[in-house]
Design an enzyme around this catalytic site. Structure first.
Site, PDB file in Angstrom:
ATOM      1  N   SER A 121      -4.506 -10.014 -11.901  1.00  0.00           N
ATOM      2  CA  SER A 121      -4.598 -10.573 -12.405  1.00  0.00           C
ATOM      3  C   SER A 121      -5.622  -9.726 -13.682  1.00  0.00           C
ATOM      4  O   SER A 121      -5.639  -9.329 -14.799  1.00  0.00           O
ATOM      5  CB  SER A 121      -5.519 -12.067 -13.017  1.00  0.00           C
ATOM      6  OG  SER A 121      -7.102 -11.625 -12.408  1.00  0.00           O
ATOM      7  N   GLY A 161      -4.474 -11.552  -5.423  1.00  0.00           N
ATOM      8  CA  GLY A 161      -3.153 -11.037  -5.367  1.00  0.00           C
ATOM      9  C   GLY A 161      -1.918 -10.445  -6.371  1.00  0.00           C
ATOM     10  O   GLY A 161      -1.086  -9.909  -5.876  1.00  0.00           O
ATOM     11  N   LEU A 162      -2.343 -11.256  -7.910  1.00  0.00           N
ATOM     12  CA  LEU A 162      -1.289 -11.832  -8.324  1.00  0.00           C
ATOM     13  C   LEU A 162      -1.186 -10.676  -9.960  1.00  0.00           C
ATOM     14  O   LEU A 162      -0.493 -10.357 -10.416  1.00  0.00           O
ATOM     15  CB  LEU A 162      -0.919 -12.987  -8.904  1.00  0.00           C
ATOM     16  CG  LEU A 162      -0.597 -13.998  -7.625  1.00  0.00           C
ATOM     17  CD1 LEU A 162      -0.727 -15.754  -8.334  1.00  0.00           C
ATOM     18  CD2 LEU A 162       1.051 -13.967  -7.111  1.00  0.00           C
ATOM     19  N   ASP A 185       0.615  -2.480 -10.285  1.00  0.00           N
ATOM     20  CA  ASP A 185       0.024  -3.507 -10.867  1.00  0.00           C
ATOM     21  C   ASP A 185       0.452  -3.235 -12.503  1.00  0.00           C
ATOM     22  O   ASP A 185       1.142  -4.747 -13.192  1.00  0.00           O
ATOM     23  CB  ASP A 185      -0.968  -3.796 -10.548  1.00  0.00           C
ATOM     24  CG  ASP A 185      -1.460  -3.522  -9.012  1.00  0.00           C
ATOM     25  OD1 ASP A 185      -0.731  -4.056  -8.199  1.00  0.00           O
ATOM     26  OD2 ASP A 185      -2.669  -4.059  -9.005  1.00  0.00           O
ATOM     27  N   HIS A 245       0.770  -1.224   0.274  1.00  0.00           N
ATOM     28  CA  HIS A 245       0.079   0.206  -0.363  1.00  0.00           C
ATOM     29  C   HIS A 245       0.982   0.863   0.221  1.00  0.00           C
ATOM     30  O   HIS A 245       0.481   2.140   0.765  1.00  0.00           O
ATOM     31  CB  HIS A 245      -0.874   0.332   1.381  1.00  0.00           C
ATOM     32  CG  HIS A 245      -2.492  -0.640   0.819  1.00  0.00           C
ATOM     33  ND1 HIS A 245      -3.312  -0.766   1.265  1.00  0.00           N
ATOM     34  CD2 HIS A 245      -2.317  -2.592   1.392  1.00  0.00           C
ATOM     35  CE1 HIS A 245      -4.588  -1.956   1.362  1.00  0.00           C
ATOM     36  NE2 HIS A 245      -3.190  -2.826   1.041  1.00  0.00           N
ATOM     37  N   GLY A 300      -7.954 -12.755  -8.771  1.00  0.00           N
ATOM     38  CA  GLY A 300      -9.088 -12.927  -7.566  1.00  0.00           C
ATOM     39  C   GLY A 300      -7.463 -13.274  -6.172  1.00  0.00           C
ATOM     40  O   GLY A 300      -7.286 -13.665  -4.838  1.00  0.00           O
ATOM     41  N   ASP A 353       2.651   2.606  -2.830  1.00  0.00           N
ATOM     42  CA  ASP A 353       1.887   2.733  -3.732  1.00  0.00           C
ATOM     43  C   ASP A 353       1.079   4.188  -4.277  1.00  0.00           C
ATOM     44  O   ASP A 353       1.807   5.119  -4.572  1.00  0.00           O
ATOM     45  CB  ASP A 353       1.650   2.242  -5.227  1.00  0.00           C
ATOM     46  CG  ASP A 353       0.488   0.897  -5.258  1.00  0.00           C
ATOM     47  OD1 ASP A 353      -0.264   1.451  -4.179  1.00  0.00           O
ATOM     48  OD2 ASP A 353       0.067   0.699  -6.287  1.00  0.00           O
TER      49      ASP A 353
HETATM   50  P1  ADP Z   1      -6.605 -10.065  -8.971  1.00  0.00           P
HETATM   51  O1  ADP Z   1      -6.464  -9.023  -9.795  1.00  0.00           O
HETATM   52  O2  ADP Z   1      -5.089  -9.721  -7.825  1.00  0.00           O
HETATM   53  O3  ADP Z   1      -6.262 -11.095  -9.699  1.00  0.00           O
HETATM   54  P2  ADP Z   1      -8.714  -8.774  -9.017  1.00  0.00           P
HETATM   55  O4  ADP Z   1     -10.456  -8.864  -8.465  1.00  0.00           O
HETATM   56  O5  ADP Z   1      -8.308  -6.878  -9.193  1.00  0.00           O
HETATM   57  O6  ADP Z   1      -7.602  -9.541  -8.282  1.00  0.00           O
HETATM   58  O7  ADP Z   1      -9.181  -8.618 -10.960  1.00  0.00           O
HETATM   59  C1  ADP Z   1      -9.083 -10.143 -11.073  1.00  0.00           C
HETATM   60  C2  ADP Z   1     -10.781 -10.260 -11.779  1.00  0.00           C
HETATM   61  O8  ADP Z   1      -9.998  -9.614 -12.964  1.00  0.00           O
HETATM   62  C3  ADP Z   1     -11.790 -10.890 -11.913  1.00  0.00           C
HETATM   63  O9  ADP Z   1     -12.772 -11.440 -11.204  1.00  0.00           O
HETATM   64  C4  ADP Z   1     -12.164 -11.078 -13.377  1.00  0.00           C
HETATM   65  O10 ADP Z   1     -13.455  -9.699 -13.438  1.00  0.00           O
HETATM   66  C5  ADP Z   1     -10.724  -9.873 -14.153  1.00  0.00           C
HETATM   67  N1  ADP Z   1     -10.120 -11.348 -14.964  1.00  0.00           N
HETATM   68  C6  ADP Z   1      -8.814 -12.117 -14.391  1.00  0.00           C
HETATM   69  N2  ADP Z   1      -8.903 -13.121 -15.112  1.00  0.00           N
HETATM   70  C7  ADP Z   1      -9.788 -13.125 -16.183  1.00  0.00           C
HETATM   71  C8  ADP Z   1      -9.649 -14.646 -17.270  1.00  0.00           C
HETATM   72  N3  ADP Z   1      -8.681 -14.862 -17.797  1.00  0.00           N
HETATM   73  N4  ADP Z   1     -11.083 -13.769 -18.091  1.00  0.00           N
HETATM   74  C9  ADP Z   1     -11.789 -13.072 -17.327  1.00  0.00           C
HETATM   75  N5  ADP Z   1     -11.569 -12.097 -16.232  1.00  0.00           N
HETATM   76  C10 ADP Z   1     -10.139 -12.413 -15.915  1.00  0.00           C
HETATM   77 MG    MG Z   2      -6.343  -6.788  -9.698  1.00  0.00          MG
END
Ligand code: ADP
Ligand code: MG
Length: 382
Positions: A127, A124-125, A173, A33, A122, A35
């Protein structure tokens, strides 16, 4: 992955993709936290990616699909209508379109877009950032913009997450996903922002233990911490907490409630821990770097209160396991994953023992990922 994505694209849309990009997830190495408080944070891009494939369409229609599940999201007349429920994942690429225009860039009118990933969502990596960044690269490629600087792509992707999706995340990120370098950590100094890299000593290994446990109110909690940090900074007379030194904080303790003092102490401490970790890494001292990582976790637990019982268990258990230099929650917290910085001697059997102990306590098993510091996002040629 590239072949599978291509097959999935063709099966869904009955045509071939023209542009494919992949963007890595990231670990937050240390700097929790910091950033959005204008501080420094060390991250690493990892060898897990979100892949996005795109084919432009002439009729202005927009269709988006993810191999992770759900129906095709269709916007028959273009536009970026905000999606709800199980279609809300599409807000990440749609938000990127809005952001591209906000930054004065052109966007493709119509397109088919497919997503495939080996990066857990979801956890914390990050995505979400990987999805934004890979989407930005294919959208830019579709309008002939092949070499937008990675720093600019990171800003566009962050704009999408902040303003369209509505998560007030800092630049970490997206910057790490764009600027990752194999075998190196990325240092993001959010005050500039300025970016540089720090070599990882050869004996450093990353292990991630993903709990899958996530606080139901995680978005609200993240936003609440963001607000608390702003309030603390204002009370101390500055816009951002990272500019506050430990001496200033100590001298002004009476200006803060106990709660805001604890939040500020965490951020001010993290800024110092990032610097101390860099110093340790520069002389190849992984044991000291690991101690700072474990200290970061304790601060998250006690002062910032963004940990969970599950994360605390893993961090404490890992930190006292042989061949582990240190362990901490990675990412925003309130659930997600623990990072262990380990030596090459740390074994899969030791990881299994940690998983078994966790299972005894919580009745579920965390996923274990062995990761390395990888390169940043790029278009992939077919
Ligand atoms: P993190 O960034 O830590 O993975 P977030 O809650 O910020 O967690 O983001 C996760 C969200 O990103 C998912 O709920 C989805 O909406 C989107 N997401 C991530 N990967 C994919 C995927 N392969 N296909 C579709 N949506 C995705
Ligand atoms: Mg995220």
């Amino acid at each position: 992955m590239r072949k599978n994505l291509r097959a999935f694209f063709e099966q869904t849309f009955s045509c071939a993709p023209l542009f494919v990009a992949r963007a890595p997830g990231r670990i937050e190495f240390v700097g929790n936290h910091t950033d959005y408080n204008g501080g420094q944070v060390l991250g690493a891009a990892i060898n897990r990616h979100v892949w996005v494939a795109l084919a432009p369409r002439r009729d202005g229609r927009r269709r988006l699909v993810s191999a992770a599940g759900g129906d095709v999201v269709t916007l028959p007349n273009g536009g970026e209508k905000k999606q709800r429920g199980e279609k809300s994942w599409a807000n990440y690429p749609l938000g990127v379109l809005v952001a591209l225009r906000a930054f004065g860039r052109r966007v493709p009118a119509g397109f088919d877009l497919a997503v495939m990933s080996d990066l857990p969502a979801g956890a914390g990596l990050s995505s979400s950032a990987a999805l934004e960044v890979a989407s930005a690269l294919v959208f830019l490629a579709a309008v002939g913009e092949w070499d937008v600087p990675p720093e600019a792509v990171a800003e566009i992707a962050r704009h999408a997450e902040n303003n369209f999706v509505g998560v007030p995340c800092g630049l970490l990120d997206q910057a790490v996903s764009c600027l990752g370098r194999r075998g190196r950590l990325v240092l993001v100094d959010c005050a500039g922002p300025r970016f540089s890299t720090v070599p990882l000593p050869a004996g450093a290994r990353f292990w991630i233990f993903n709990t899958h446990a996530k606080h139901a109110l995680v978005e609200g909690l993240y936003a609440a911490r963001h607000r608390e940090c702003r309030s603390a900074a204002r009370a101390l007379g500055g816009p951002l907490l990272a500019a506050v030194t430990p001496a200033i904080l100590a001298a002004n303790r009476d200006k803060l409630s106990l709660l805001l003092f604890r939040r500020a102490s965490h951020v001010v401490g993290e800024v110092a821990r990032v610097n101390a970790t860099i110093t340790a890494l520069q002389v190849g001292n992984l044991a000291t770097a690991g101690k700072w990582l474990s200290a970061s976790h304790r601060s998250s637990k006690r002062l910032f209160e963004n940990s969970t019982t599950e994360l605390d268990f893993l961090a404490a258990r890992l930190a006292r396991t042989p061949h582990v230099f240190g362990a901490r929650l990675t990412g925003g917290g309130f659930g997600g994953a623990v990072l262990a910085l380990a030596s090459p001697k740390f074994s899969a059997a030791q990881a299994r023992a940690v998983v078994a102990a966790y299972g005894n306590k919580f009745g579920t098993a965390p996923d274990v990922l062995r990761l390395r510091a990888a390169g940043g996002a790029a278009l992939v040629r077919d």
